[in-house]
Design a protein around this motif. Sequence first.
Motif, mmCIF file in Angstrom:
data_model
loop_
_atom_site.group_PDB
_atom_site.id
_atom_site.type_symbol
_atom_site.label_atom_id
_atom_site.label_comp_id
_atom_site.label_asym_id
_atom_site.label_seq_id
_atom_site.Cartn_x
_atom_site.Cartn_y
_atom_site.Cartn_z
ATOM 1 N N MET A 1 -16.891 33.575 40.069
ATOM 2 C CA MET A 1 -16.495 34.712 40.865
ATOM 3 C C MET A 1 -15.101 34.468 41.423
ATOM 4 O O MET A 1 -14.844 33.482 42.080
ATOM 5 C CB MET A 1 -17.505 34.911 41.994
ATOM 6 N N GLU A 2 -14.226 35.380 41.163
ATOM 7 C CA GLU A 2 -12.844 35.265 41.596
ATOM 8 C C GLU A 2 -12.654 36.025 42.902
ATOM 9 O O GLU A 2 -13.189 37.115 43.091
ATOM 10 C CB GLU A 2 -11.938 35.856 40.520
ATOM 11 N N ILE A 3 -11.879 35.444 43.808
ATOM 12 C CA ILE A 3 -11.615 36.070 45.102
ATOM 13 C C ILE A 3 -10.263 36.768 45.036
ATOM 14 O O ILE A 3 -9.271 36.182 44.604
ATOM 15 C CB ILE A 3 -11.606 35.021 46.229
ATOM 16 N N ASP A 4 -10.246 38.009 45.438
ATOM 17 C CA ASP A 4 -8.995 38.763 45.506
ATOM 18 C C ASP A 4 -8.356 38.472 46.861
ATOM 19 O O ASP A 4 -8.703 39.086 47.881
ATOM 20 C CB ASP A 4 -9.288 40.253 45.330
ATOM 21 N N ILE A 5 -7.454 37.516 46.872
ATOM 22 C CA ILE A 5 -6.852 37.065 48.126
ATOM 23 C C ILE A 5 -6.083 38.179 48.832
ATOM 24 O O ILE A 5 -6.105 38.273 50.065
ATOM 25 C CB ILE A 5 -5.947 35.825 47.900
ATOM 26 N N ASP A 6 -5.438 39.038 48.094
ATOM 27 C CA ASP A 6 -4.708 40.152 48.715
ATOM 28 C C ASP A 6 -5.657 41.092 49.448
ATOM 29 O O ASP A 6 -5.373 41.544 50.563
ATOM 30 C CB ASP A 6 -3.904 40.926 47.661
ATOM 31 N N HIS A 7 -6.802 41.353 48.828
ATOM 32 C CA HIS A 7 -7.803 42.213 49.462
ATOM 33 C C HIS A 7 -8.348 41.546 50.724
ATOM 34 O O HIS A 7 -8.474 42.199 51.779
ATOM 35 C CB HIS A 7 -8.947 42.517 48.485
ATOM 36 N N GLU A 8 -8.661 40.256 50.640
ATOM 37 C CA GLU A 8 -9.208 39.532 51.796
ATOM 38 C C GLU A 8 -8.200 39.487 52.946
ATOM 39 O O GLU A 8 -8.565 39.662 54.105
ATOM 40 C CB GLU A 8 -9.628 38.114 51.387
ATOM 41 N N LEU A 9 -6.937 39.273 52.621
ATOM 42 C CA LEU A 9 -5.909 39.265 53.660
ATOM 43 C C LEU A 9 -5.756 40.645 54.303
ATOM 44 O O LEU A 9 -5.554 40.757 55.515
ATOM 45 C CB LEU A 9 -4.574 38.801 53.083
ATOM 46 N N ALA A 10 -5.868 41.681 53.494
ATOM 47 C CA ALA A 10 -5.783 43.046 54.023
ATOM 48 C C ALA A 10 -6.944 43.327 54.972
ATOM 49 O O ALA A 10 -6.773 43.965 56.016
ATOM 50 C CB ALA A 10 -5.755 44.066 52.884
ATOM 51 N N VAL A 11 -8.140 42.836 54.630
ATOM 52 C CA VAL A 11 -9.314 43.024 55.493
ATOM 53 C C VAL A 11 -9.107 42.299 56.824
ATOM 54 O O VAL A 11 -9.346 42.859 57.901
ATOM 55 C CB VAL A 11 -10.598 42.536 54.781
ATOM 56 N N VAL A 12 -8.649 41.069 56.764
ATOM 57 C CA VAL A 12 -8.404 40.297 57.989
ATOM 58 C C VAL A 12 -7.317 40.975 58.818
ATOM 59 O O VAL A 12 -7.449 41.113 60.043
ATOM 60 C CB VAL A 12 -8.008 38.838 57.648
ATOM 61 N N ASP A 13 -6.248 41.411 58.162
ATOM 62 C CA ASP A 13 -5.167 42.087 58.868
ATOM 63 C C ASP A 13 -5.675 43.341 59.575
ATOM 64 O O ASP A 13 -5.325 43.612 60.723
ATOM 65 C CB ASP A 13 -4.045 42.440 57.884
ATOM 66 N N ARG A 14 -6.514 44.096 58.908
ATOM 67 C CA ARG A 14 -7.079 45.316 59.490
ATOM 68 C C ARG A 14 -7.949 44.985 60.703
ATOM 69 O O ARG A 14 -7.869 45.657 61.732
ATOM 70 C CB ARG A 14 -7.884 46.074 58.419
ATOM 71 N N ARG A 15 -8.744 43.939 60.606
ATOM 72 C CA ARG A 15 -9.603 43.539 61.739
ATOM 73 C C ARG A 15 -8.766 43.091 62.934
ATOM 74 O O ARG A 15 -9.075 43.426 64.083
ATOM 75 C CB ARG A 15 -10.546 42.419 61.318
ATOM 76 N N VAL A 16 -7.726 42.321 62.661
ATOM 77 C CA VAL A 16 -6.849 41.862 63.745
ATOM 78 C C VAL A 16 -6.173 43.058 64.408
ATOM 79 O O VAL A 16 -6.094 43.145 65.638
ATOM 80 C CB VAL A 16 -5.807 40.854 63.213
ATOM 81 N N GLN A 17 -5.709 43.997 63.607
ATOM 82 C CA GLN A 17 -5.061 45.200 64.150
ATOM 83 C C GLN A 17 -6.036 46.005 65.004
ATOM 84 O O GLN A 17 -5.689 46.469 66.089
ATOM 85 C CB GLN A 17 -4.509 46.069 63.014
ATOM 86 N N GLN A 18 -7.261 46.157 64.538
ATOM 87 C CA GLN A 18 -8.275 46.905 65.295
ATOM 88 C C GLN A 18 -8.575 46.213 66.619
ATOM 89 O O GLN A 18 -8.676 46.864 67.663
ATOM 90 C CB GLN A 18 -9.554 47.057 64.481
ATOM 91 N N ALA A 19 -8.722 44.881 66.582
ATOM 92 C CA ALA A 19 -9.002 44.137 67.812
ATOM 93 C C ALA A 19 -7.839 44.283 68.793
ATOM 94 O O ALA A 19 -8.052 44.475 69.996
ATOM 95 C CB ALA A 19 -9.251 42.668 67.501
#
Length: 133
Positions: A1-19
């Motif tokens: 299973m390959e991890i899409d690092i760009d997608h994961e970073l975007a998710v983290v960035d979105r969570r940080v922005q929301q917080a």
Amino acid sequence: MEIDIDHELAVVDRRVQQAGDQAAAQVARVGRISGRAASPDGGIVVEVAPGGLLTDVRLEPSALAADMETLARQITVLADRATRLAGGNMYNALAPVVGDKDLESLGYVPVEDEQADADADFGDPLKQGRRRP
């Protein structure tokens, strides 16, 4: 299973922005956050922002009767107490939207009964008893 690092970073960035947005909204609702401490006789009043930035010092003429070293020591004691209160107020304001552990890692902790500190030896900051981070 390959991890899409760009997608994961975007998710983290979105969570940080929301917080961040939630924290900013909460602080806006609460208003100015500070800590205030006064000498037992009310002759010295100190106010600080969270983190300890001194925002106000008020001295009554009676406070100026002490020698400058004593006055400086008293202001230092009060600024320390006010800093703890400001941190506790920041904790209380942000706890509903930010995790306790995150706040504590930033140095904002709930403040216990400050009356014990108020009753401590006011003249010598080295005799203040237990100190909170």
